[in-house]
Scaffold this motif. Structure first.
Motif, PDB file in Angstrom:
ATOM      1  N   PHE A  27       0.825  -1.208   0.000  1.00  0.00           N
ATOM      2  CA  PHE A  27       0.000   0.000   0.000  1.00  0.00           C
ATOM      3  C   PHE A  27       0.859   1.256   0.000  1.00  0.00           C
ATOM      4  CE2 PHE A  27      -3.562  -2.726   0.875  1.00  0.00           C
ATOM      5  CZ  PHE A  27      -4.643  -2.021   0.383  1.00  0.00           C
ATOM      6  N   SER A  30       2.003   1.717  -3.659  1.00  0.00           N
ATOM      7  CA  SER A  30       0.937   2.137  -4.567  1.00  0.00           C
ATOM      8  C   SER A  30       0.454   3.556  -4.259  1.00  0.00           C
ATOM      9  CB  SER A  30      -0.229   1.148  -4.472  1.00  0.00           C
ATOM     10  OG  SER A  30      -1.263   1.518  -5.352  1.00  0.00           O
ATOM     11  N   ILE A  31       0.250   3.857  -2.983  1.00  0.00           N
ATOM     12  CA  ILE A  31      -0.245   5.191  -2.617  1.00  0.00           C
ATOM     13  C   ILE A  31       0.778   6.263  -2.983  1.00  0.00           C
ATOM     14  CG2 ILE A  31      -0.840   6.651  -0.656  1.00  0.00           C
ATOM     15  CD1 ILE A  31      -2.076   4.175   0.653  1.00  0.00           C
ATOM     16  N   TRP A  34       0.793   6.679  -7.070  1.00  0.00           N
ATOM     17  CA  TRP A  34      -0.383   7.267  -7.722  1.00  0.00           C
ATOM     18  C   TRP A  34      -0.720   8.647  -7.178  1.00  0.00           C
ATOM     19  CZ3 TRP A  34      -1.499   5.453 -12.163  1.00  0.00           C
ATOM     20  CH2 TRP A  34      -1.334   4.099 -12.447  1.00  0.00           C
ATOM     21  N   LEU A  35      -0.429   8.919  -5.925  1.00  0.00           N
ATOM     22  CA  LEU A  35      -0.705  10.257  -5.405  1.00  0.00           C
ATOM     23  C   LEU A  35       0.236  11.295  -6.003  1.00  0.00           C
ATOM     24  CD1 LEU A  35      -1.544   9.781  -1.616  1.00  0.00           C
ATOM     25  CD2 LEU A  35      -3.081  10.214  -3.535  1.00  0.00           C
ATOM     26  N   ILE A 152      -5.109   2.738  -6.934  1.00  0.00           N
ATOM     27  CA  ILE A 152      -4.320   2.470  -5.735  1.00  0.00           C
ATOM     28  C   ILE A 152      -4.583   1.066  -5.215  1.00  0.00           C
ATOM     29  CG2 ILE A 152      -4.061   3.115  -3.302  1.00  0.00           C
ATOM     30  CD1 ILE A 152      -4.440   6.016  -4.125  1.00  0.00           C
ATOM     31  N   SER A 155      -3.144  -1.861  -7.806  1.00  0.00           N
ATOM     32  CA  SER A 155      -1.690  -2.025  -7.806  1.00  0.00           C
ATOM     33  C   SER A 155      -1.165  -2.361  -6.418  1.00  0.00           C
ATOM     34  CB  SER A 155      -1.025  -0.751  -8.325  1.00  0.00           C
ATOM     35  OG  SER A 155      -1.426   0.375  -7.559  1.00  0.00           O
ATOM     36  N   ALA A 156      -1.860  -1.942  -5.356  1.00  0.00           N
ATOM     37  CA  ALA A 156      -1.429  -2.283  -3.996  1.00  0.00           C
ATOM     38  C   ALA A 156      -1.557  -3.769  -3.741  1.00  0.00           C
ATOM     39  CB  ALA A 156      -2.237  -1.489  -2.971  1.00  0.00           C
TER      40      ALA A 156
END
Length: 475
Positions: A27, A30-31, A34-35, A152, A155-156
């Protein structure tokens, strides 16, 4: 109500379900990715998700590739910072629990940056493998905010399972294989280019004096040119090996102990080639000349292989001027592959034996075989020869082999060698050791969840190493 130990919970953890640490890494990866893209390209995500001309025009007009690359590169310092923070937090917890001063040895900087490199390598595979999950989460989403959540989550989940099944270990194996192949190709290029560089003065001298040499002496001058280029190449190989020994010895003095390649450099420093380079001059450094002779022998093999494949190509495709570009590339790839295979099975092994100072395996095997085939002489014939010598008879009887089977010599019982301490334990954010396997049980009291490693290998759970099964402490 009794509290269940964490060790018992982890032992009963389902194999197909990732551990909490893998979920946290997945996580976070991914976070963070993408953020960063969402901040750099807000127009792309705020636009309604439908396939029309305006949508594709908005993507083409924005620097979408640059944002992806920037967000991808940001994962290296981010995960290095995460690992540094977690190690400091674990160190603080350990100090609070045991009320002792902080440890002197800290986690090396390479371990922090290694986590960033692993995240950098895992992210592309996670996005590709997470496409089905992303598409599944996209179905109920109807706005731009929901789409970023779907990206998110998809992909997480994929990156979590990649961390769980140790995708980084697979990447390391592939990188190591490609590194070996790359080093072989560099060695082959070195063997090819050194004679060209050292033979350039002779080529220039031949061009200058070409008009002065009679035509009848042209074969002789060509032969002398080949000989001069060959011997100058051997000298160039010797210079290269002697200089590389000094370079590696210099690198071994400052190379960090926790960095990759440290054990390999220290092992190379202990070889005979590197130890004698500091005390012997270039002319007297015998191992450099032996290595140069090995390279020259391999250069001869190069030329023979090229001639053979050139003849095969001539039979298949006709004149070289008539070959197509694809035919030339295929033939070149085959020749390069044969060169690499030949260096792998013959050249590199011979080079290592020379650099280490090991004797030839065939010679030592022949010596052992010749000594083991000799049987004990007949004692009766030996006594008769001694008696004849005492009586003044110079004619000796031939000593025949004894008909009785040779007796086995009783060899003293060898004491088992003590085990070397080469196991390390990861405790409180640092590596402790080295220990023997018995000390792992008595001193460290390792369990199946304790992280250990052998030498400079990767950290593993002790329960995953079969040879440590009998040394685990069951709590």
């Amino acid at each position: 109500m009794k509290s269940v130990p964490i060790v018992a919970i982890m032992n009963n953890w389902p194999k197909f379900l990732p551990y909490p640490a893998s979920w946290a890494k997945g996580f976070a990866l991914s976070i963070g990715f993408w953020l960063i893209i969402w901040v750099l390209l807000p127009r792309y995500y705020y636009y309604y998700y439908r396939f029309n001309t305006a949508y594709w025009r908005s993507i083409s007009n924005s620097d979408f590739e640059g944002a992806i690359v920037f967000a991808w590169l940001c994962q290296i310092p981010l995960f290095a910072f995460y690992h540094w923070g977690l190690s400091k937090f674990a160190e603080w917890v350990e100090i609070r629990r045991h009320s002792h001063s902080p440890p002197t040895a800290t986690v090396s900087a390479w371990l922090h940056w290694r986590e960033g490199i692993i995240a950098f390598a895992t992210l592309p595979a996670a996005i590709v493998m997470g496409i089905p999950a992303i598409a599944l989460f996209m179905v109920p989403m109807g706005n731009s905010s929901g789409e970023i959540v779907a990206l998110i989550l998809g992909s997480a989940i994929a990156s979590t399972y990649l961390y769980h099944f140790r995708f980084a270990k697979l990447i390391k194996i592939l990188v190591k294989f490609l590194g070996i192949l790359y080093s072989y190709l560099l060695k082959i290029l070195e063997i090819l280019f050194v004679p060209i560089l050292t033979g350039t003065p002779f080529f220039l001298l031949t061009i200058v004096t070409a008009e002065m040499v009679p035509i009848k002496l042209l074969p002789l001058t060509t032969f002398l040119l080949v000989v001069c280029v060959f011997w100058s190449g051997i000298v160039g190989y010797a210079v290269w090996h002697h200089w590389s020994a000094h370079l590696l010895n210099w690198a071994a003095t400052w190379w960090p102990a926790d960095s990759p390649g440290y054990s390999h450099i220290q092992a190379r420093k202990s070889w005979k080639h590197n130890q004698t380079a500091a005390s012997q001059s270039f002319v007297r450094h015998t191992t450099s000349w032996h290595l140069a002779a090995n390279d020259a022998t391999y250069l001869i093999y190069f030329n023979l292989i090229a001639i053979v494949f050139g003849a095969i190509g001539y039979r298949l495709f006709g004149e070289p001027s008539e070959w197509l570009k694809a035919e030339e590339q295929i033939l070149g790839y085959i020749v390069a592959l044969v060169w690499v295979v030949l260096w792998h099975f013959w050249g590199s092994r011979r080079e290592v034996d020379i650099a280490r100072g090991q004797p030839s395996v065939k010679t030592s095997a022949k010596r052992r075989s010749s000594n083991t085939n000799l049987s004990d002489p007949d004692p009766v014939e030996v006594e008769l020869n001694q008696l004849a010598a005492e009586l003044g008879n110079t004619r000796m009887r031939p000593v025949r082999k004894s008909t009785s089977p040779p007796q086995k010599r009783s060899s003293p019982t060898k004491k088992p060698k003590p085990e070397q301490a080469q196991w390390y334990v990861f405790r409180s954010g640092k590596a402790e050791g080295p220990y023997t396997k018995k000390q792992l049980q008595d001193v460290q009291k390792i369990t199946d969840r304790t992280k250990v490693r052998l030498g400079e290998a990767e950290w593993q759970r002790a329960g995953e190493i079969p040879e440590l099964a009998t040394y685990l402490t069951h709590k």
